[in-house]
Design a protein around this motif. Sequence first.
Motif, PDB file in Angstrom:
ATOM      1  N   UNK A 154      -5.418   9.168   3.888  1.00  0.00           N
ATOM      2  CA  UNK A 154      -5.743   8.539   5.173  1.00  0.00           C
ATOM      3  C   UNK A 154      -5.651   7.012   5.095  1.00  0.00           C
ATOM      4  N   UNK A 155      -5.630   6.457   3.885  1.00  0.00           N
ATOM      5  CA  UNK A 155      -5.557   5.010   3.708  1.00  0.00           C
ATOM      6  C   UNK A 155      -4.123   4.514   3.741  1.00  0.00           C
ATOM      7  N   UNK A 156      -3.975   3.266   4.180  1.00  0.00           N
ATOM      8  CA  UNK A 156      -2.689   2.596   4.116  1.00  0.00           C
ATOM      9  C   UNK A 156      -2.425   2.192   2.667  1.00  0.00           C
ATOM     10  N   UNK A 157      -1.162   2.014   2.330  1.00  0.00           N
ATOM     11  CA  UNK A 157      -0.803   1.504   1.006  1.00  0.00           C
ATOM     12  C   UNK A 157      -1.270   0.063   0.889  1.00  0.00           C
ATOM     13  N   UNK A 158      -1.771  -0.295  -0.268  1.00  0.00           N
ATOM     14  CA  UNK A 158      -2.239  -1.651  -0.515  1.00  0.00           C
ATOM     15  C   UNK A 158      -1.056  -2.538  -0.894  1.00  0.00           C
ATOM     16  N   UNK A 159      -1.125  -3.789  -0.482  1.00  0.00           N
ATOM     17  CA  UNK A 159      -0.080  -4.750  -0.829  1.00  0.00           C
ATOM     18  C   UNK A 159      -0.678  -5.857  -1.686  1.00  0.00           C
ATOM     19  N   UNK A 160       0.175  -6.447  -2.512  1.00  0.00           N
ATOM     20  CA  UNK A 160      -0.249  -7.513  -3.405  1.00  0.00           C
ATOM     21  C   UNK A 160       0.969  -8.345  -3.773  1.00  0.00           C
ATOM     22  N   UNK A 161       0.773  -9.655  -3.911  1.00  0.00           N
ATOM     23  CA  UNK A 161       1.873 -10.520  -4.354  1.00  0.00           C
ATOM     24  C   UNK A 161       2.273 -10.211  -5.793  1.00  0.00           C
ATOM     25  N   UNK A 162       1.346  -9.644  -6.577  1.00  0.00           N
ATOM     26  CA  UNK A 162       1.606  -9.375  -7.991  1.00  0.00           C
ATOM     27  C   UNK A 162       2.436  -8.115  -8.226  1.00  0.00           C
ATOM     28  N   UNK A 163       2.489  -7.223  -7.226  1.00  0.00           N
ATOM     29  CA  UNK A 163       3.121  -5.926  -7.410  1.00  0.00           C
ATOM     30  C   UNK A 163       4.069  -5.584  -6.278  1.00  0.00           C
ATOM     31  N   UNK A 164       5.046  -4.755  -6.600  1.00  0.00           N
ATOM     32  CA  UNK A 164       5.932  -4.158  -5.612  1.00  0.00           C
ATOM     33  C   UNK A 164       5.628  -2.666  -5.592  1.00  0.00           C
ATOM     34  N   UNK A 165       5.341  -2.147  -4.419  1.00  0.00           N
ATOM     35  CA  UNK A 165       5.122  -0.712  -4.268  1.00  0.00           C
ATOM     36  C   UNK A 165       6.482  -0.033  -4.306  1.00  0.00           C
ATOM     37  N   UNK A 166       6.700   0.801  -5.316  1.00  0.00           N
ATOM     38  CA  UNK A 166       8.009   1.456  -5.440  1.00  0.00           C
ATOM     39  C   UNK A 166       7.991   2.899  -4.961  1.00  0.00           C
ATOM     40  N   UNK A 167       6.795   3.477  -4.789  1.00  0.00           N
ATOM     41  CA  UNK A 167       6.728   4.850  -4.261  1.00  0.00           C
ATOM     42  C   UNK A 167       5.335   5.141  -3.734  1.00  0.00           C
ATOM     43  N   UNK A 168       5.300   5.930  -2.675  1.00  0.00           N
ATOM     44  CA  UNK A 168       4.060   6.508  -2.167  1.00  0.00           C
ATOM     45  C   UNK A 168       4.350   7.983  -1.947  1.00  0.00           C
ATOM     46  N   UNK A 169       3.539   8.820  -2.567  1.00  0.00           N
ATOM     47  CA  UNK A 169       3.687  10.266  -2.417  1.00  0.00           C
ATOM     48  C   UNK A 169       2.344  10.812  -1.944  1.00  0.00           C
ATOM     49  N   UNK A 170       2.376  11.714  -0.963  1.00  0.00           N
ATOM     50  CA  UNK A 170       1.146  12.315  -0.445  1.00  0.00           C
ATOM     51  C   UNK A 170       1.073  13.787  -0.806  1.00  0.00           C
ATOM     52  N   UNK A 171      -0.118  14.186  -1.247  1.00  0.00           N
ATOM     53  CA  UNK A 171      -0.388  15.567  -1.642  1.00  0.00           C
ATOM     54  C   UNK A 171      -1.731  15.951  -1.036  1.00  0.00           C
ATOM     55  N   UNK A 172      -1.723  16.551   0.148  1.00  0.00           N
ATOM     56  CA  UNK A 172      -2.963  16.908   0.813  1.00  0.00           C
ATOM     57  C   UNK A 172      -3.780  15.666   1.139  1.00  0.00           C
ATOM     58  N   UNK A 173      -5.014  15.604   0.631  1.00  0.00           N
ATOM     59  CA  UNK A 173      -5.910  14.473   0.897  1.00  0.00           C
ATOM     60  C   UNK A 173      -5.668  13.284  -0.020  1.00  0.00           C
ATOM     61  N   UNK A 174      -4.754  13.410  -0.954  1.00  0.00           N
ATOM     62  CA  UNK A 174      -4.506  12.349  -1.933  1.00  0.00           C
ATOM     63  C   UNK A 174      -3.142  11.705  -1.713  1.00  0.00           C
ATOM     64  N   UNK A 175      -3.090  10.416  -1.998  1.00  0.00           N
ATOM     65  CA  UNK A 175      -1.817   9.695  -2.009  1.00  0.00           C
ATOM     66  C   UNK A 175      -1.703   8.999  -3.357  1.00  0.00           C
ATOM     67  N   UNK A 176      -0.523   9.036  -3.922  1.00  0.00           N
ATOM     68  CA  UNK A 176      -0.240   8.361  -5.183  1.00  0.00           C
ATOM     69  C   UNK A 176       0.634   7.152  -4.870  1.00  0.00           C
ATOM     70  N   UNK A 177       0.183   5.982  -5.305  1.00  0.00           N
ATOM     71  CA  UNK A 177       0.939   4.745  -5.142  1.00  0.00           C
ATOM     72  C   UNK A 177       1.440   4.333  -6.521  1.00  0.00           C
ATOM     73  N   UNK A 178       2.713   4.027  -6.612  1.00  0.00           N
ATOM     74  CA  UNK A 178       3.281   3.582  -7.884  1.00  0.00           C
ATOM     75  C   UNK A 178       3.799   2.165  -7.685  1.00  0.00           C
ATOM     76  N   UNK A 179       3.257   1.264  -8.497  1.00  0.00           N
ATOM     77  CA  UNK A 179       3.604  -0.148  -8.424  1.00  0.00           C
ATOM     78  C   UNK A 179       4.281  -0.589  -9.716  1.00  0.00           C
ATOM     79  N   UNK A 180       5.139  -1.598  -9.590  1.00  0.00           N
ATOM     80  CA  UNK A 180       5.623  -2.319 -10.758  1.00  0.00           C
ATOM     81  C   UNK A 180       5.346  -3.799 -10.505  1.00  0.00           C
ATOM     82  N   UNK A 181       5.358  -4.575 -11.563  1.00  0.00           N
ATOM     83  CA  UNK A 181       5.129  -6.006 -11.405  1.00  0.00           C
ATOM     84  C   UNK A 181       6.226  -6.604 -10.543  1.00  0.00           C
TER      85      UNK A 181
END
Length: 191
Positions: A154-181
Amino acid sequence: MRIIAGKAGRTAIKVPSAVARPTTDFVRQAVFSILGERVGNARVLDLYAGSGALGLEALSRGANSCTFVDDHRQAASVIAENLKKARLEGGHAVKSEAVPFLKRDAGTYDLIFADPPYWKYHGDRDHVVELLKSGTVPPRLAADGWFIVEISSAQQSHVSDDFTLIARREYGNSAILIYERSSGQSSDIAN
């Protein structure tokens, strides 16, 4: 709960009573399918470790080492029990909050997992925002490492100047965010 695959695959693991929402087998399987060969010989940091399920899975699948960090005393004890039961080496548990640990730690990690309590209501502590704003994760993450965060779908993906979000995957109530520098090269993983 159990370790899914690798040398300790199918080993049941204990979950501390303080952990309200451990990462499910299904979500862990999905995460480790994405990670693939990145796990082999990796140095892993498991923040908000709880039962240690993510780090245990990494060790079972060939990670070189895993530092488990959780601020509950019971979690550190349960992780030690799970490591012994699964006969996995290279893991150790630290009782600490995540940001203070990162401030004093000098390690560099190929994979950093963070599975904090979900932010649910306005005014709740948002551990992911704290981590991203603290500036403590980038110095601990290897140049080609990944920072993997579990949040509520239910949450939006978080953003940061330190990281680039390279993937968001949703599985039911969970979301997985994968960041790289942000300074790292772009990845071939698609959103």
